[in-house]
Each structure stands twice: as structure tokens, then as C-alpha cells.
Motif scaffolding. Sequence first.
Motif, short mmCIF file in Angstrom:
data_model
loop_
_atom_site.label_atom_id
_atom_site.label_comp_id
_atom_site.label_asym_id
_atom_site.label_seq_id
_atom_site.Cartn_x
_atom_site.Cartn_y
_atom_site.Cartn_z
N LYS A 179 18.56 5.05 32.31
CA LYS A 179 18.73 5.37 30.89
C LYS A 179 17.45 5.15 30.09
O LYS A 179 17.36 5.56 28.93
N PHE A 180 16.46 4.50 30.69
CA PHE A 180 15.19 4.27 30.02
C PHE A 180 14.18 5.39 30.28
O PHE A 180 13.04 5.30 29.85
N SER A 181 14.61 6.43 30.99
CA SER A 181 13.69 7.50 31.34
C SER A 181 14.18 8.84 30.80
O SER A 181 15.33 9.22 31.00
N SER A 182 13.29 9.55 30.14
CA SER A 182 13.58 10.91 29.69
C SER A 182 12.99 11.94 30.64
O SER A 182 13.21 13.13 30.47
N LYS A 183 12.27 11.45 31.65
CA LYS A 183 11.58 12.37 32.56
C LYS A 183 12.35 12.62 33.85
O LYS A 183 12.02 13.52 34.61
N THR A 184 13.39 11.83 34.10
CA THR A 184 14.19 12.04 35.31
C THR A 184 15.46 12.81 34.96
O THR A 184 15.98 12.71 33.84
N ASP A 185 15.96 13.55 35.92
CA ASP A 185 17.15 14.37 35.73
C ASP A 185 18.40 13.49 35.91
O ASP A 185 18.75 13.11 37.02
N TRP A 186 19.05 13.19 34.81
CA TRP A 186 20.20 12.29 34.85
C TRP A 186 21.35 12.88 35.67
O TRP A 186 22.04 12.17 36.39
N VAL A 187 21.55 14.17 35.54
CA VAL A 187 22.65 14.81 36.28
C VAL A 187 22.34 14.80 37.77
O VAL A 187 23.21 14.46 38.60
N LYS A 188 21.14 15.14 38.14
CA LYS A 188 20.75 15.16 39.55
C LYS A 188 20.99 13.81 40.21
O LYS A 188 21.39 13.74 41.39
N SER A 189 20.78 12.73 39.47
CA SER A 189 20.91 11.40 40.06
C SER A 189 22.32 11.14 40.60
O SER A 189 22.48 10.41 41.58
N PHE A 190 23.32 11.75 39.96
CA PHE A 190 24.69 11.55 40.43
C PHE A 190 24.86 12.03 41.87
O PHE A 190 25.64 11.47 42.65
N PHE A 191 24.09 13.04 42.24
CA PHE A 191 24.24 13.66 43.56
C PHE A 191 23.22 13.13 44.58
O PHE A 191 23.39 13.34 45.79
N THR A 192 22.20 12.45 44.10
CA THR A 192 21.15 12.00 45.02
C THR A 192 21.16 10.50 45.28
O THR A 192 20.64 10.05 46.30
N VAL A 193 21.73 9.73 44.38
CA VAL A 193 21.85 8.28 44.62
C VAL A 193 22.94 8.04 45.65
O VAL A 193 24.02 8.65 45.60
N ALA A 194 22.67 7.17 46.59
CA ALA A 194 23.61 6.93 47.69
C ALA A 194 24.94 6.35 47.16
O ALA A 194 24.93 5.40 46.36
N MET A 236 7.93 4.50 13.16
CA MET A 236 7.04 3.99 14.21
C MET A 236 7.24 4.81 15.47
O MET A 236 8.14 5.65 15.56
N THR A 237 6.40 4.56 16.44
CA THR A 237 6.60 5.08 17.79
C THR A 237 7.02 3.91 18.66
O THR A 237 6.22 3.02 18.94
N THR A 238 8.29 3.90 19.04
CA THR A 238 8.78 2.88 19.95
C THR A 238 8.78 3.48 21.36
O THR A 238 8.23 4.56 21.57
N HIS A 239 9.38 2.78 22.32
CA HIS A 239 9.29 3.23 23.71
C HIS A 239 10.59 2.99 24.45
O HIS A 239 11.24 1.95 24.28
N MET A 240 10.99 3.96 25.27
CA MET A 240 12.18 3.81 26.10
C MET A 240 11.92 2.74 27.14
O MET A 240 10.96 2.83 27.93
N GLY A 241 12.75 1.71 27.15
CA GLY A 241 12.64 0.70 28.18
C GLY A 241 11.29 0.03 28.28
O GLY A 241 10.88 -0.38 29.37
N ASN A 242 10.56 -0.08 27.15
CA ASN A 242 9.25 -0.75 27.12
C ASN A 242 8.19 -0.01 27.92
O ASN A 242 7.17 -0.59 28.27
N ARG A 243 8.40 1.26 28.22
CA ARG A 243 7.46 1.99 29.07
C ARG A 243 6.44 2.73 28.23
O ARG A 243 6.78 3.53 27.35
N ALA A 244 5.19 2.50 28.53
CA ALA A 244 4.12 3.13 27.77
C ALA A 244 4.15 4.64 27.88
O ALA A 244 3.68 5.35 26.98
N ASP A 245 4.68 5.17 28.99
CA ASP A 245 4.72 6.62 29.17
C ASP A 245 6.02 7.23 28.66
O ASP A 245 6.33 8.38 28.95
N GLU A 246 6.81 6.46 27.89
CA GLU A 246 8.05 6.98 27.32
C GLU A 246 8.07 6.75 25.80
O GLU A 246 8.96 6.08 25.26
N PRO A 247 7.07 7.28 25.08
CA PRO A 247 7.03 7.08 23.62
C PRO A 247 8.15 7.84 22.92
O PRO A 247 8.51 8.95 23.31
#
Length: 546
Positions: free
Chosen positions: A129-144, A467-478
Motif C-alpha cells: 500500500k506504500f507503493s504507487s509503482k507496483t500493480d496492486w491487482v497483479k499482486s493478488f495473482f502473483t503472491v504465493a 507540502m510534498t509528503t511520501h508514501m511509506g517514507n519512500r523518497a521515490d514515492e513523492p
Amino acid sequence: MNTITSTTFPEATGISASCIMDALREIDARGISMHSFLFCKDNCLVAEGYYAPVKKNDLHRMFSVTKSFVSIAIGFLQEEGRLSLDDSIVKFFPEYVPNTSEAHPWLLATTIRDMLSMRSCHASTTYDKFSSKTDWVKSFFTVAPTHKPGTVFHYDTSSSHTLCALVEKLTGMKMLDYLRNKVLNEIGFSKEAYCLTDGFGVSMGGSGLMATSRDLMLFALLILNNGKLNGKQYISADYIKESTSFQTATCVTGPVPSESQGYGLQFWIGEHNSIVCYGMGGQLAILLPEYNTAIVTTADTQGYQGGNQVIYDAIFCHILPELEKRQSPWTPSDEEKLAFEQFMSKLAMRPLNHNKAASEAWNNKFENVNDINTSFLTNFRPIMSSFEWTYVIKKASDAAEALDKNIINETIWDEISFEMSEPLTPSCTGKVSLKCHVFPSIVDSTVDSPVTFEFGFGALKEGTLNMTTHMGNRADEPVPVSMHYAASAEWLSENMLYIRVHLLDTSVGSIHIQAVFGESDITVFLRKQEETLFGEFSGHLYGTRQ
């Protein structure tokens, strides 16, 4: 048209207004930050109140209440013959499972019904949930998978999100727009309501609904009336009954009684035979079919352990006994009507006042300013004087190490300033500002325009957090935000200031700033209570006065 056109006093439906006031007083006395309260009985709105500065038409984040909307959308698709609840979810997403012969059998066996009842093959939410760059739907089918589906209850928001994606895939429409066409527009759902999306544009079916409290009440009345409003059957009564009936046990994982009674199809089974649309932080639609009653609350209970249970308990302690009496309607006196109207109209979020006795003691102790040592007043007693102080944060050098790890946290701040005016008066206000010059490429909005909160003493002061905050404290998720807030402050002792900021926007939560002023230095404790953002406000700062 707006279904909520019939309003009356509680007594006209056989209950006393005093039970509602008693419930709200108890919730307030327990320290819950309420935002709204609506009460409908026999399809009449008998109580509606908003806690200033929250207003009637404000859109509020409903969090997991969104899941119940997804369930209704799935019900409509079943009626249209586009799916069956017993279909495997893999059937609709071949792009994520191109070779079923290599897929895990538990994933292949997972049905839409399993996902609706929170009995998927996953023990927890699969996406980050801290990432906007990963496919949330895809994860349902790829996580074991962790277990056989259709067996045990595990609260899995990725199931709801994936089902929302299914709705949008089959209809070619946003989930909320699909529901608008099917029912919401006709029953008066606000045009301004919307659903937040993930990084790939899919509506956040597990938590993204932004709507008014009346919107939620309209939805609650649709469910309470088994899918029928204004004489029109919008969705199958059988589906409503199935989705709001006990499907699986939750007592093994439920942390409080209200979450231990069972689960339907994206609806909770609550205490006292209630049905609940449940959202984090006190977003609730509590249905009591036996008494033809629906109650809606919005609030912020984050950080308050068992906070939602406080709301339930107050309702079941004060209001339910009145419903159980099944009294005939009566007409309240003019005085009773006026008292109830004034009570509901004066609801307001409370400013800070934890330490009233201590504050009064300090003020009495130093009633005569001339008795205070001048040095003590200047250096240690900001409570007694207006001031504008700026402190250079000594922790900023740690920020480089944090950045190397792609982490944004409190180490980004290198300056904090306080301004106070009109000391020891009811209208006293203040402002705190934090600046970051260390990484302008990352937190560029804070370089020329510091992050600023204005606050009142004994009163909430509204403002906009830019301000510019960040998803999950990640510098690459402004995440740039422009967010409505209301803030207040209090002196906990002669040199300790506490500021609480209520976030009243797409984020519902709070930011806390505790500042201890020394002779020429300051120690600051920052704490945030919000799901995914504002990690910059977590930790400790130390600085010296310029």
C-alpha cells in the motif's frame, strides 16, 4: 432525487431525543474525535449533526466502507449474468495467469464468493500500500497463497481491490460510475463523490471512497430496505440478504466484540443482530433491521485503541434500549425540540484541553508577571509572552544516511520556527513552521514555502497543509498534497507545548508536535497517526535557537 426528504424529531418515531444526546455525550467524554452523526428510523432522518469545522457537504474518506459498495456492484453484475459468485477469479484475469497449468491450485480454486467473504487464499493484503509503482491487482495473482480458499477468515483488502478491478474491467466504467447508473443517481448520491485510485488507475475498492455522510446514509437505507427505495427494487433482495447474512466466523481474529460476530459478503455482522459497513477510524453505517434503524458516523479513532468499540458501546447502551421499548410516537414539547436542535447544531470537535488543571495552576502561580525572574521569563516561560523563535535542527546531518536508504523521515527537517501572539487570552493563536533545505530535489515544496500549521488555544484553527509528503517514507514515492486541517494547542507545563493537527481530507488522521523549550534549545517529538503518508512527522528533533 434525494431519498432523505423526510425529517422529524426522534419522538415522532417512538424514541426520546435524550438517548441520542446521552450517547453522543458519552462518546465525547471518552475522547473520541467525532466528525458526524446521522440517525434514521422508519426511513425518517431524526438526527443529523456535524462536528465543526466539519460541514454537511464535506467529502469524507470512508476507508473500508468502500468494500460494501464493491459487493453491491458485484451483485449487479451477477444479476446481469456477467459473472457467478462461484466463478474462479482467475477466469477473468488471464493476463496475470497465462499458464494455469503452472498456477497454484489454491489460487485457481479461489472464487468470487471466497473473496467477498474474506476467505481467499491469502492471509493478508498482497499489495504494497506504500507503493504507487507496483500493480496492486497483479499482486493478488502473483503472491504465493498461504492456505486453501473458502476456509478461514482473513481480512484481505486485496480481494476487495481485485473485485473492484473486475467490476471496472467488465463494465468499462469506474466502479462508482457503474453504481451511479444502476442506483446511486436515482437515490440522490452526491455528484461530487468519487473514489481514489491506485497507481494504475484502478479505483481503490478496499478503501478509496470519498463521500458525504448523507451519501453513506442513502446507501445504508438501500441495504436496510433490502435493495428497495422509493418503491423501486434496485437490486435483488436475495443478494442483499445473502451479503448481509453470516457467512464466516471472525471471532478468532476479531480484536474487539464488534469485529468478532461474523462476516457476510463485504459486510460485517455486528453485535445485537446489526449489520455494519465498517471503515477504519470510525466510519460506520450500523443497521438494526429489527428496529428499521440506520446510524451513520464519521470520526477519527486512529491511535485510540478500541475507539470504534466506544462508538458501538455508546449506541448500544443508550439508544438500543429505547428502540427495544417499541414505544408509540409522541410529540415533544417546544422546549424539548429546541434543546435537541441546539444540541445537534452546536456539535464541535474539541480543541486540546488535556491539562486544564495544570494550566490553571501555572497561570495562578505566575499571576503577577513581575514576580517572575526576568531571565526565567525570557528563556523558559514562553507561555507568559509572545515570541518568534527559530531553531536550527542539529539532526539534519543524519539525513544523508537516510536518503542513501531511500528513506524520508524526520531527519529531513533542519529548521523549526514558532510564533505566538496574544498570550494568556482566549484568542491566543500560534504558528509552527518546519523547513527543509537539505534535499530540495525531493522535498522541493518545503524550500521556499515551509510546512506550516496555524493553531488556536482553546479553539481549533483551520488551514491548508501544502507540502510534498511520501508514501511509506519512500523518497521515490513523492505525493504533493493540499490538505484541509484544523489544529489546536495547549501548554502541558511552563515550557512544554503540545500541538495536535486534525487531517480532514483524503487523509483522515492527525499529526502531533510536542515541543519542550530550553534556555536556548528545543527538543521536539513528532508523531503521526495516518495510514500511509506523513512519515516526515515521526521521531525526535533537537535544535538550538538562532
